[in-house]
Design an enzyme around this catalytic site. Sequence first.
Site, PDB file in Angstrom:
ATOM      1  CE  LYS A 209      -0.591 -21.183   7.445  1.00  0.00           C
ATOM      2  NZ  LYS A 209      -0.024 -21.412   8.693  1.00  0.00           N
TER       3      LYS A 209
ATOM      4  CG  ASP B  47      -0.910 -21.046  12.452  1.00  0.00           C
ATOM      5  OD1 ASP B  47      -0.722 -20.520  11.336  1.00  0.00           O
ATOM      6  OD2 ASP B  47      -0.023 -21.126  13.326  1.00  0.00           O
TER       7      ASP B  47
ATOM      8  CG  HIS C 236       1.513 -26.651   8.292  1.00  0.00           C
ATOM      9  ND1 HIS C 236       1.544 -26.187   7.001  1.00  0.00           N
ATOM     10  CD2 HIS C 236       1.804 -25.570   9.073  1.00  0.00           C
ATOM     11  CE1 HIS C 236       1.833 -24.888   7.002  1.00  0.00           C
ATOM     12  NE2 HIS C 236       1.989 -24.496   8.240  1.00  0.00           N
TER      13      HIS C 236
ATOM     14  CE  LYS D 261       2.172 -20.646  16.895  1.00  0.00           C
ATOM     15  NZ  LYS D 261       3.213 -20.882  15.891  1.00  0.00           N
TER      16      LYS D 261
ATOM     17  CG  HIS E 177       6.114 -24.062   5.278  1.00  0.00           C
ATOM     18  ND1 HIS E 177       5.088 -23.561   6.015  1.00  0.00           N
ATOM     19  CD2 HIS E 177       7.101 -24.327   6.168  1.00  0.00           C
ATOM     20  CE1 HIS E 177       5.433 -23.523   7.291  1.00  0.00           C
ATOM     21  NE2 HIS E 177       6.662 -23.981   7.422  1.00  0.00           N
TER      22      HIS E 177
ATOM     23  CE  LYS F  31       8.461 -27.691   8.064  1.00  0.00           C
ATOM     24  NZ  LYS F  31       9.550 -26.972   8.690  1.00  0.00           N
TER      25      LYS F  31
ATOM     26  NE  ARG G 102      -2.749  -1.033   3.306  1.00  0.00           N
ATOM     27  CZ  ARG G 102      -3.107  -2.180   3.856  1.00  0.00           C
ATOM     28  NH1 ARG G 102      -3.942  -2.969   3.222  1.00  0.00           N
ATOM     29  NH2 ARG G 102      -2.645  -2.561   5.027  1.00  0.00           N
TER      30      ARG G 102
ATOM     31  CD  GLU H 186       5.208 -23.781  16.148  1.00  0.00           C
ATOM     32  OE1 GLU H 186       5.952 -23.374  15.267  1.00  0.00           O
ATOM     33  OE2 GLU H 186       4.049 -23.372  16.294  1.00  0.00           O
TER      34      GLU H 186
END
Length: 486
Positions: free
Chosen positions: A160, A247, A252, A338, A190, A194, A54, A228
């Site tokens: 995604k 997510d 995934h 997380k 992604h 891998k 933008r 994670e």
Amino acid sequence: MNTSAHDSTDRPAPVVVVLFGATGDLARRMVLPALFELHRSGLAPDLVVVGNGRGDLSDADFRAEALEACQANQPDTPIPGREWDAFAARLLFAGHGFTVDDPGALPARLADADALLGDARGATPDRLWYLAVPPEQFESMTRALGEHGLSRSGRVVFEKPFGTSAASFASLDAAVHEVLDEAQVFRIDHFLGKEATSDLHVVRFANGLFACAWDAEHIRSVQIDVPETLDVANRGAFYDRTGAVLDMIVTHLVQLAAEVAMEPPASLAAADVAASREEVLGHLIPVDPDQAVLGVYDGYRRVDGVDPASTTETYAALRIGFDAPRWRGVPFILRTGKALGAAHQLVTIEFEPPAHRCGFAAGANTLRFDLAGDGAVGLGLLARTPHAGAETELAAVDLELPLRDITGHAAPPAYVGLLLDVLRADRSRFTRPDGLRHVWEAFEPLLESRGTPVPYAVGSRGPAEADRLVAPTGWLSEHPAGRREV
Ligand code: BG6
């Protein structure tokens, strides 16, 4: 429409990559470093990147931002000036956004980009449109491509999640196909790029040892475990609209489950591999909300951008299954979250003990795919503890093959490989709408009944009640050498 982007040497044809969201987090962390690597390594030497956003950056400002992003991606290795300069000369910026009503500076900058590439090889450049923008902008940006006459050729990469529910997926899919042919559409996941992910089918189909044991008779469970230690950091606003299920899980982790569960493809041709992976998704059993545990880490609701009354989950553990003869009764257990105490990306196949055990105590064999970093494949087995006497004492041992040991160097990051696939029009590691539709439908019962997630402490294992999902085996990632009395 031109979809043939590679010549007989597999070197992609000259291409202008238009990067929407070029100054955003995703472009900086993943896409720009991958494009630099493609150029630097000679895998895609004839590309020009037109960043779009933008604001109104000069080319020089965009190049400086891109350098900072690429250097941050490899903090220990200074980027050689010569390599950077060669790439930077191919970075242009088209400001003033890009909407249905106003294409901003893009048309003029495309002409500049074509002129740059025309000098390089004299061919008409392809187009690659990369939508590194929030998912809610996918539809309007696609419409804008159509509106401004830019959708007739080239390929479009979508990040995604592609949809947020069965209904929103269906409406996005319809809107995209009003403008684009499916052959132009590349939905990126992604985890499919891998290195160790490809081994999920390669190790299986290339080795008789595993090919003949890949079914419910020999496999007790499959665990796909991606905890994670990272928290949501500065992605609060995005994450709060998304949550762990969208997510990571429906995206995934389900794709990894499909890589494990797929039937042997007719060949290793891209269309056959993708077809096998997509077809098994049609056998997903609707997810039972009682077989899912959702959690939220303490302090999440105080993160910048997060609604203080949010009910978004930052942790999800659940059992899924496939209603297919090969997999009847085999649980696939998916876990991610997380701000946990450990970080890894493991797919572990737990084999049944032999039917006739010759009196040995029972234990389980495991075959493990470690997707993190450079990737590894591991095997957990039982052997005799070496000693003088004839009596046997079993030892649980672990063998590991780091994938970089195969050639002496690691494969490039997933985004590099997947972008190269797009340039070569190789669809084997991309998702298809038929499979995605099944995934969204199977997850509808869970998505519709998400209540308030269970709190868990930062740095912990997540909600303890998730342990019931893996009873009696336990989490295989927490016992790598496979002791498990069964
Ligand atoms: C992304 C998710 O797609 O994958 C992130 O949005 C997650 O939340 C990331 O951290 C994990 O993948 P990788 O390959 O970066 O470890």
